[in-house]
Design a protein around this motif. Structure first.
Motif, PDB file in Angstrom:
ATOM      1  N   LEU A 160       0.687  -1.546  -0.127  1.00 58.54           N
ATOM      2  CA  LEU A 160      -0.374   0.371  -0.056  1.00 58.54           C
ATOM      3  C   LEU A 160       1.018   1.538  -0.428  1.00 58.54           C
ATOM      4  O   LEU A 160       0.551   2.387  -0.785  1.00 58.54           O
ATOM      5  N   LEU A 161       1.173   1.714   0.687  1.00 58.14           N
ATOM      6  CA  LEU A 161       2.553   2.631   1.089  1.00 58.14           C
ATOM      7  C   LEU A 161       3.219   2.457  -1.033  1.00 58.14           C
ATOM      8  O   LEU A 161       3.724   3.435  -0.810  1.00 58.14           O
ATOM      9  N   ALA A 162       3.850   1.578  -1.300  1.00 53.29           N
ATOM     10  CA  ALA A 162       4.437   1.808  -2.683  1.00 53.29           C
ATOM     11  C   ALA A 162       3.457   2.294  -3.322  1.00 53.29           C
ATOM     12  O   ALA A 162       4.216   2.663  -4.942  1.00 53.29           O
ATOM     13  N   HIS A 163       1.955   2.118  -3.507  1.00 53.81           N
ATOM     14  CA  HIS A 163       1.180   2.696  -4.532  1.00 53.81           C
ATOM     15  C   HIS A 163       0.040   3.476  -3.719  1.00 53.81           C
ATOM     16  O   HIS A 163      -0.684   4.292  -4.513  1.00 53.81           O
ATOM     17  N   GLY A 164       0.536   3.988  -2.290  1.00 54.95           N
ATOM     18  CA  GLY A 164      -0.218   5.793  -1.636  1.00 54.95           C
ATOM     19  C   GLY A 164      -2.072   4.649  -1.884  1.00 54.95           C
ATOM     20  O   GLY A 164      -2.115   4.710  -0.893  1.00 54.95           O
ATOM     21  N   GLU A 165      -2.538   5.194  -2.503  1.00 55.14           N
ATOM     22  CA  GLU A 165      -3.847   4.051  -2.660  1.00 55.14           C
ATOM     23  C   GLU A 165      -4.290   3.062  -4.031  1.00 55.14           C
ATOM     24  O   GLU A 165      -3.905   3.236  -4.988  1.00 55.14           O
ATOM     25  N   ALA A 166      -4.526   2.358  -3.554  1.00 56.06           N
ATOM     26  CA  ALA A 166      -5.229   1.231  -4.641  1.00 56.06           C
ATOM     27  C   ALA A 166      -6.276   0.310  -4.414  1.00 56.06           C
ATOM     28  O   ALA A 166      -7.299   0.212  -3.190  1.00 56.06           O
TER      29      ALA A 166
ATOM     30  N   HIS B 122     -16.126   4.003   0.491  1.00 51.14           N
ATOM     31  CA  HIS B 122     -18.032   4.233  -0.143  1.00 51.14           C
ATOM     32  C   HIS B 122     -18.253   4.167  -1.394  1.00 51.14           C
ATOM     33  O   HIS B 122     -18.787   4.895  -2.342  1.00 51.14           O
ATOM     34  N   VAL B 123     -17.138   3.862  -2.443  1.00 50.87           N
ATOM     35  CA  VAL B 123     -17.026   4.115  -3.434  1.00 50.87           C
ATOM     36  C   VAL B 123     -16.754   2.719  -4.459  1.00 50.87           C
ATOM     37  O   VAL B 123     -15.980   1.268  -3.116  1.00 50.87           O
ATOM     38  N   VAL B 124     -16.724   2.611  -5.298  1.00 53.21           N
ATOM     39  CA  VAL B 124     -16.994   0.801  -5.908  1.00 53.21           C
ATOM     40  C   VAL B 124     -15.804   0.680  -7.087  1.00 53.21           C
ATOM     41  O   VAL B 124     -16.089   1.614  -7.783  1.00 53.21           O
ATOM     42  N   PRO B 125     -15.486   0.033  -7.566  1.00 49.85           N
ATOM     43  CA  PRO B 125     -14.691  -0.546  -5.755  1.00 49.85           C
ATOM     44  C   PRO B 125     -14.057  -0.330  -5.295  1.00 49.85           C
ATOM     45  O   PRO B 125     -13.081   1.366  -5.146  1.00 49.85           O
ATOM     46  N   THR B 126     -14.127  -0.479  -3.563  1.00 50.11           N
ATOM     47  CA  THR B 126     -13.229   0.250  -2.810  1.00 50.11           C
ATOM     48  C   THR B 126     -11.460   0.077  -2.391  1.00 50.11           C
ATOM     49  O   THR B 126     -11.178  -0.470  -3.176  1.00 50.11           O
ATOM     50  N   THR B 127     -11.138   1.416  -2.220  1.00 48.45           N
ATOM     51  CA  THR B 127      -9.766   1.310  -2.304  1.00 48.45           C
ATOM     52  C   THR B 127      -9.277   1.531  -0.986  1.00 48.45           C
ATOM     53  O   THR B 127     -10.145   1.451  -0.234  1.00 48.45           O
TER      54      THR B 127
END
Length: 373
Positions: A26-32, A66-71
């Motif tokens: 996750l750290l490498a992607h930031g948000e995914a 709250h979004v699709v797909p979940t991040t």
């Protein structure tokens, strides 16, 4: 910092190997998305969801469902570090308190290997006594601590003493017991040296340790409020009834107050034995409803096993039966009482003013009659 060192440090904060891999991905992607993290960490998408919830609870990530797909978004390192530092600071007081408790625990017991040290500890404990001493000691060693006992009695401490030691107890021992204890009993059988002070500390020593210098037996000096009452109970329940009463101190002058309830019961009993009916004011709590209690009245009976004749129904029972000013009969016990109506914190003993008032009234009537003649 290499990956291995970083992994080791994260595991110290309770993260499993898979949690570390997921968090670093996750750290490498930031948000995914969960699927992206699953592929990068080599785990299933379902596992990513489960791990992410755990990491989110500890402040490492934030799950955006709250979004699709979940991040899933890794929180900034400074934010995570501040959260960890706050948690460490929060647990510090609890850790320190438990550590100091262990330190105190290790200091609560001292093994004693010599007779000289046993006598030294007994003298020291007697000097610190505030309210109650129970002691059994061989007659031959009584002179070594006699002054300490006399000083404790002079301070108003309740001292219950058994002088023991097979054939060492002389027939004229009562001549040397003046002022050493509130009540003295003797027992010709050998018994351990048992000392408790204020139901908080004491000494337990086998007879051989004080009798011989070449024994391998050892004594224990303890400072533990959980153990001392057990020793007191054994002293009063097992040894005290088997010994013979040979000396009892005179009642203390009234009025007098005692926080130690056994001392209160003893003083009241001594006065009841000579026909006096003392008056008491009791402060404490009602045992059936845990509310403050305060009563005053005349003591009509004591339940005790400290002096003869004993009147208690079981060895450690020490209580008073009080007829209150409003005509009720109330039973009063000491700390931890549950059978009696009141658990007393403090008791004041006084002379019964009612007797004096009746006497004054009688004298007044006689005077009036004489004037009439």
């Amino acid at each position: 910092m290499d990956d291995r060192t970083l992994n080791d440090l994260l595991r110290r904060f309770g993260l499993s190997d898979k949690e570390v891999d997921t968090y670093l991905s996750l750290l490498a992607h930031g948000e995914a998305k969960a699927s992206t993290v699953a592929d990068a960490a080599g785990v299933s998408k379902r596992y990513v969801y489960s791990v992410s919830e755990s990491l989110a609870e500890r402040g490492f990530v934030e799950v955006n469902d709250h979004v699709v797909p979940t991040t899933i978004r890794a929180n900034p390192p400074d934010e995570v570090i501040n959260r960890l530092r706050s948690d460490v600071d929060a647990i510090r007081p609890g850790l320190e308190e438990r550590f100091s408790r262990v330190e105190r625990q290790t200091e609560q017991f001292e093994v004693i290997k010599s007779r000289v040290t046993v006598i030294k500890r007994i003298r020291s404990l007697l000097a610190d006594a505030d309210s109650e001493v129970t002691l059994s000691i061989a007659a031959g060693h009584l002179p070594e601590i006699r002054d300490s006992l006399v000083e404790a009695v002079d301070r108003g401490v309740l001292v219950l003493l058994i002088v023991s030691g097979a054939d060492e107890v002389p027939d004229d021992i009562d001549e040397g017991l003046d002022g050493v204890a509130s009540v003295v009993r003797t027992w010709r059988e050998a018994m351990p040296t048992l000392l408790t002070v204020d139901s908080a500390a004491g000494v337990v020593a086998p007879p051989e340790l004080l009798r011989r210098s070449n024994t391998d037996r050892q004594a224990i000096h303890f400072s533990q409020e959980q153990l001392a009452p057990v020793i007191v109970g054994s002293f009063l329940g097992n040894y005290w009834p088997a010994a013979n009463e040979i000396a009892t101190a005179a009642p203390a002058p009234l009025p007098v107050e005692y926080a130690n309830f056994r001392h209160t019961v003893l003083q009241v009993t001594l006065r009841l034995r000579v026909g006096e009916i003392p008056r008491v004011t009791v402060g404490g709590r009602w045992t059936d409803r845990d509310e403050p209690a305060e009563i005053s009245g005349r003591v009509v009976e004591s339940k005790q096993g400290m002096v003869e004749p004993t009147t208690n129904e079981f060895p450690v029972q020490h209580s008073l039966v009080v007829e209150t000013d409003d005509g009720k009969t109330v039973t009063v016990g000491g700390q931890g009482a549950f059978v009696e109506d009141i658990e007393a914190d403090l008791v004041r003993i006084e002379e019964d003013d009612g007797d004096h008032e009746e006497a004054d009234a009688g004298e007044s009537d006689e005077a009036d009659g004489a004037d009439g003649v």
